[in-house]
Design a protein around this motif. Structure first.
Motif, PDB file in Angstrom:
ATOM      1  N   VAL A 166       0.825  -1.211   0.000  1.00  0.00           N
ATOM      2  CA  VAL A 166       0.000   0.000   0.000  1.00  0.00           C
ATOM      3  C   VAL A 166       0.858   1.260   0.000  1.00  0.00           C
ATOM      4  CG1 VAL A 166      -1.787   1.288   1.235  1.00  0.00           C
ATOM      5  CG2 VAL A 166      -1.845  -1.219   1.205  1.00  0.00           C
ATOM      6  N   GLY A 167       0.522   2.187  -0.881  1.00  0.00           N
ATOM      7  CA  GLY A 167       1.171   3.486  -0.914  1.00  0.00           C
ATOM      8  C   GLY A 167       0.297   4.539  -0.248  1.00  0.00           C
ATOM      9  N   ASP A 168       0.869   5.278   0.680  1.00  0.00           N
ATOM     10  CA  ASP A 168       0.153   6.351   1.359  1.00  0.00           C
ATOM     11  C   ASP A 168       0.513   7.702   0.748  1.00  0.00           C
ATOM     12  OD1 ASP A 168      -1.372   4.988   3.459  1.00  0.00           O
ATOM     13  OD2 ASP A 168       0.590   4.398   4.239  1.00  0.00           O
ATOM     14  N   ALA A 169      -0.313   8.693   1.050  1.00  0.00           N
ATOM     15  CA  ALA A 169      -0.079  10.041   0.538  1.00  0.00           C
ATOM     16  C   ALA A 169       1.203  10.611   1.117  1.00  0.00           C
ATOM     17  CB  ALA A 169      -1.263  10.934   0.909  1.00  0.00           C
ATOM     18  N   TRP A 170       1.814  11.541   0.355  1.00  0.00           N
ATOM     19  CA  TRP A 170       2.923  12.312   0.890  1.00  0.00           C
ATOM     20  C   TRP A 170       2.698  13.772   0.506  1.00  0.00           C
ATOM     21  CZ3 TRP A 170       3.902   9.121  -3.425  1.00  0.00           C
ATOM     22  CH2 TRP A 170       4.439   9.738  -4.568  1.00  0.00           C
ATOM     23  N   GLU A 171       3.602  14.639   0.873  1.00  0.00           N
ATOM     24  CA  GLU A 171       3.368  16.080   0.723  1.00  0.00           C
ATOM     25  C   GLU A 171       2.986  16.482  -0.687  1.00  0.00           C
ATOM     26  OE1 GLU A 171       5.656  20.366   1.511  1.00  0.00           O
ATOM     27  OE2 GLU A 171       6.669  18.461   1.952  1.00  0.00           O
ATOM     28  N   ASP A 172       3.647  15.909  -1.694  1.00  0.00           N
ATOM     29  CA  ASP A 172       3.426  16.330  -3.076  1.00  0.00           C
ATOM     30  C   ASP A 172       2.463  15.445  -3.857  1.00  0.00           C
ATOM     31  OD1 ASP A 172       4.888  18.619  -3.008  1.00  0.00           O
ATOM     32  OD2 ASP A 172       6.681  17.798  -3.954  1.00  0.00           O
ATOM     33  N   TYR A 173       1.899  14.421  -3.235  1.00  0.00           N
ATOM     34  CA  TYR A 173       0.939  13.566  -3.941  1.00  0.00           C
ATOM     35  C   TYR A 173      -0.073  12.971  -2.974  1.00  0.00           C
ATOM     36  CZ  TYR A 173      -1.439   9.801  -6.221  1.00  0.00           C
ATOM     37  OH  TYR A 173      -2.443   8.997  -6.699  1.00  0.00           O
ATOM     38  N   GLY A 174      -1.302  12.836  -3.447  1.00  0.00           N
ATOM     39  CA  GLY A 174      -2.314  12.129  -2.690  1.00  0.00           C
ATOM     40  C   GLY A 174      -3.476  11.736  -3.573  1.00  0.00           C
ATOM     41  N   LEU A 175      -4.038  10.563  -3.319  1.00  0.00           N
ATOM     42  CA  LEU A 175      -5.302  10.148  -3.930  1.00  0.00           C
ATOM     43  C   LEU A 175      -6.408  10.737  -3.061  1.00  0.00           C
ATOM     44  CD1 LEU A 175      -7.077   8.490  -5.868  1.00  0.00           C
ATOM     45  CD2 LEU A 175      -6.739   6.523  -4.328  1.00  0.00           C
ATOM     46  N   LEU A 196       8.113  18.510  -8.380  1.00  0.00           N
ATOM     47  CA  LEU A 196       7.596  17.738  -7.246  1.00  0.00           C
ATOM     48  C   LEU A 196       8.752  16.977  -6.609  1.00  0.00           C
ATOM     49  CD1 LEU A 196       4.266  16.178  -8.630  1.00  0.00           C
ATOM     50  CD2 LEU A 196       4.541  18.283  -7.326  1.00  0.00           C
ATOM     51  N   GLY A 197       8.492  16.376  -5.448  1.00  0.00           N
ATOM     52  CA  GLY A 197       9.521  15.592  -4.778  1.00  0.00           C
ATOM     53  C   GLY A 197       8.950  14.391  -4.058  1.00  0.00           C
ATOM     54  N   TRP A 198       9.792  13.408  -3.870  1.00  0.00           N
ATOM     55  CA  TRP A 198       9.509  12.240  -3.021  1.00  0.00           C
ATOM     56  C   TRP A 198      10.806  11.891  -2.302  1.00  0.00           C
ATOM     57  CZ3 TRP A 198      11.669   7.332  -2.766  1.00  0.00           C
ATOM     58  CH2 TRP A 198      11.019   6.425  -1.904  1.00  0.00           C
ATOM     59  N   ARG A 199      10.789  11.979  -0.973  1.00  0.00           N
ATOM     60  CA  ARG A 199      12.018  11.809  -0.201  1.00  0.00           C
ATOM     61  C   ARG A 199      13.124  12.686  -0.829  1.00  0.00           C
ATOM     62  NH1 ARG A 199       9.331   8.949   3.041  1.00  0.00           N
ATOM     63  NH2 ARG A 199       8.740   6.778   2.813  1.00  0.00           N
ATOM     64  N   GLU A 200      14.279  12.106  -1.164  1.00  0.00           N
ATOM     65  CA  GLU A 200      15.362  12.907  -1.748  1.00  0.00           C
ATOM     66  C   GLU A 200      15.155  13.186  -3.234  1.00  0.00           C
ATOM     67  OE1 GLU A 200      17.241   9.856   1.124  1.00  0.00           O
ATOM     68  OE2 GLU A 200      15.718   9.888  -0.461  1.00  0.00           O
ATOM     69  N   ALA A 201      14.265  12.435  -3.869  1.00  0.00           N
ATOM     70  CA  ALA A 201      14.077  12.553  -5.321  1.00  0.00           C
ATOM     71  C   ALA A 201      13.367  13.854  -5.688  1.00  0.00           C
ATOM     72  CB  ALA A 201      13.277  11.359  -5.845  1.00  0.00           C
ATOM     73  N   ARG A 202      13.739  14.418  -6.840  1.00  0.00           N
ATOM     74  CA  ARG A 202      13.089  15.592  -7.385  1.00  0.00           C
ATOM     75  C   ARG A 202      12.812  15.333  -8.865  1.00  0.00           C
ATOM     76  NH1 ARG A 202      12.875  15.926  -2.871  1.00  0.00           N
ATOM     77  NH2 ARG A 202      13.443  17.605  -1.435  1.00  0.00           N
ATOM     78  N   LEU A 235      12.734  -1.564  -1.981  1.00  0.00           N
ATOM     79  CA  LEU A 235      14.035  -1.847  -2.587  1.00  0.00           C
ATOM     80  C   LEU A 235      15.159  -1.191  -1.797  1.00  0.00           C
ATOM     81  CD1 LEU A 235      13.089  -1.532  -6.357  1.00  0.00           C
ATOM     82  CD2 LEU A 235      13.986  -3.592  -5.249  1.00  0.00           C
ATOM     83  N   ARG A 236      14.941   0.010  -1.303  1.00  0.00           N
ATOM     84  CA  ARG A 236      15.957   0.674  -0.475  1.00  0.00           C
ATOM     85  C   ARG A 236      16.239  -0.153   0.785  1.00  0.00           C
ATOM     86  NH1 ARG A 236      15.636   6.868  -1.215  1.00  0.00           N
ATOM     87  NH2 ARG A 236      15.623   7.074   1.045  1.00  0.00           N
ATOM     88  N   GLU A 237      15.193  -0.701   1.369  1.00  0.00           N
ATOM     89  CA  GLU A 237      15.371  -1.535   2.560  1.00  0.00           C
ATOM     90  C   GLU A 237      16.192  -2.782   2.239  1.00  0.00           C
ATOM     91  OE1 GLU A 237      11.460  -2.421   3.838  1.00  0.00           O
ATOM     92  OE2 GLU A 237      10.980  -0.358   4.441  1.00  0.00           O
ATOM     93  N   GLN A 238      15.979  -3.359   1.063  1.00  0.00           N
ATOM     94  CA  GLN A 238      16.669  -4.603   0.718  1.00  0.00           C
ATOM     95  C   GLN A 238      18.174  -4.403   0.558  1.00  0.00           C
ATOM     96  OE1 GLN A 238      14.722  -7.369   0.956  1.00  0.00           O
ATOM     97  NE2 GLN A 238      13.235  -5.760   1.458  1.00  0.00           N
ATOM     98  N   VAL A 239      18.586  -3.235   0.060  1.00  0.00           N
ATOM     99  CA  VAL A 239      20.019  -3.011  -0.154  1.00  0.00           C
ATOM    100  C   VAL A 239      20.669  -2.259   1.000  1.00  0.00           C
ATOM    101  CG1 VAL A 239      19.751  -3.066  -2.659  1.00  0.00           C
ATOM    102  CG2 VAL A 239      19.659  -0.861  -1.453  1.00  0.00           C
ATOM    103  N   GLN A 247      16.604   7.493  -8.997  1.00  0.00           N
ATOM    104  CA  GLN A 247      17.026   8.464  -7.991  1.00  0.00           C
ATOM    105  C   GLN A 247      16.903   7.891  -6.582  1.00  0.00           C
ATOM    106  OE1 GLN A 247      15.811  12.578  -7.945  1.00  0.00           O
ATOM    107  NE2 GLN A 247      15.107  12.451 -10.052  1.00  0.00           N
ATOM    108  N   ALA A 248      15.799   7.196  -6.325  1.00  0.00           N
ATOM    109  CA  ALA A 248      15.564   6.645  -4.989  1.00  0.00           C
ATOM    110  C   ALA A 248      16.673   5.689  -4.573  1.00  0.00           C
ATOM    111  CB  ALA A 248      14.214   5.930  -4.945  1.00  0.00           C
ATOM    112  N   LEU A 249      17.140   4.852  -5.507  1.00  0.00           N
ATOM    113  CA  LEU A 249      18.197   3.907  -5.175  1.00  0.00           C
ATOM    114  C   LEU A 249      19.555   4.583  -5.153  1.00  0.00           C
ATOM    115  CD1 LEU A 249      17.876   0.840  -4.548  1.00  0.00           C
ATOM    116  CD2 LEU A 249      15.860   1.932  -5.528  1.00  0.00           C
ATOM    117  N   ALA A 250      19.778   5.547  -6.031  1.00  0.00           N
ATOM    118  CA  ALA A 250      21.048   6.279  -6.012  1.00  0.00           C
ATOM    119  C   ALA A 250      21.205   7.012  -4.688  1.00  0.00           C
ATOM    120  CB  ALA A 250      21.117   7.256  -7.181  1.00  0.00           C
TER     121      ALA A 250
END
Length: 298
Positions: free
Chosen positions: A11-20, A87-93, A117-121, A141-144
């Motif tokens: 499940v994906g929850d809303a964040w500052e720059d996006y929401g359903l 827009l942004g998500w965590r460090e990604a822009r 995936l970030r948790e796995q690595v 970007q998220a993985l980098a």
């Protein structure tokens, strides 16, 4: 041996720059930064939670064509920047914009996939990550940002150019990311012949597509051989593979069993199920795609 576990929901929850914001009657109301849009959503068979006055605040709506070819067009009720907006998500822009394909230049339901995936690595020294069908590069970007050396592959020269611009917007243009315009299947096969390996792989294939040299991609035909090549790019020290499948008549159990067979010689577990986004209005879960993933037991 990789065991296939019961069906799961990611499940994906809303964040500052996006929401359903709300959904119902075959449509969904979303916010992308300061703008709100209505897009078609056949799986939203229920009634909306919010009154029509809230839906009328949308800045634009994508209205699908009457045929089944996936066409349609945007209708704007208020000015929306044609060049897009940041827009942004965590460090990604990245830059969002209203594309002719009804989405806005990224796929927000992938946010929990990027987190997983970030948790796995995490804790892995210099992890190598392969992003096939990488599109505009938010996942790369998220993985980098998590310290991975990323290989980003997409058949669209325009999409890879946008991914590079997004990375520059995030200030990570100097991170170790290889930007490659290529057919995903051909690239993976060449990587197998080169003896390359990766710690994690993300595949987000379309139903149908064309490679840079006219190569034809049909998911029902190409998925199994592509996954077989991806298996050869992973080893017992690798951490994860995540596959998403959209808009096809295919079961999560089917792709889960396929992955379990291909990964039978590796330790770990295979899970399959649905991606969903949590609606802000009432917490309802809107399904968006099916997935299958392999991860190694620690």
């Amino acid at each position: 041996m990789a065991d296939l576990l019961p069906l799961a929901t990611l499940v994906g929850d809303a964040w500052e720059d996006y929401g359903l914001v709300d959904s119902g009657c075959g449509r969904k109301l979303e916010r992308y930064g300061r703008y709100r849009f209505i897009r078609p959503e056949p799986q939203a068979m229920w009634q909306p939670a919010l009154p029509q006055a809230e839906w009328d605040k949308a800045d634009g709506e994508f209205v699908p064509a009457s045929d089944e070819d996936g066409g349609g067009r945007w209708y704007y009720h208020r000015p929306v920047p044609a060049e897009g907006w940041p827009l942004g998500w965590r460090e990604a822009r990245f830059t969002a914009s209203c594309t002719p394909f009804r989405h806005l230049g990224f796929f927000p339901d992938m946010a929990p996939v990027w987190d997983w995936l970030r948790e796995q690595v995490a804790g892995k020294t210099d992890p190598a990550f392969l992003n096939l069908f990488g599109y505009t590069g938010v996942g790369s970007q998220a993985l980098a940002a998590a310290g991975a050396a990323v290989t980003h592959v997409d058949a669209s020269k325009k999409s890879v150019a946008q991914a590079r611009e997004n990375a520059a917007l995030a200030g990570i243009a100097e991170r170790p990311i290889r930007w490659i315009v290529d057919d995903a299947g051909k690239f993976a096969a060449r990587e197998v012949r080169r003896g390359r390996r990766y710690d994690a792989i993300l595949l987000d294939p379309p139903k149908f597509g064309r490679g840079p040299n006219g190569e034809r991609w049909q998911i029902e035909e190409g998925l199994a051989p592509l996954l077989a090549d991806c298996r050869h790019l992973l080893d017992a020290d690798s951490r994860a593979l995540f596959l998403t499948v959209y808009a096809v008549r295919m079961s999560a159990l089917a792709i889960g069993e396929l992955l379990a067979q291909l990964f039978a010689d590796l330790p770990g577990k295979v899970e399959c199920g649905e991606l969903a986004v949590r609606e802000e209005a009432r917490g309802l879960l809107l399904p968006t795609a099916i997935f299958a993933r392999w991860s190694r037991h620690d």
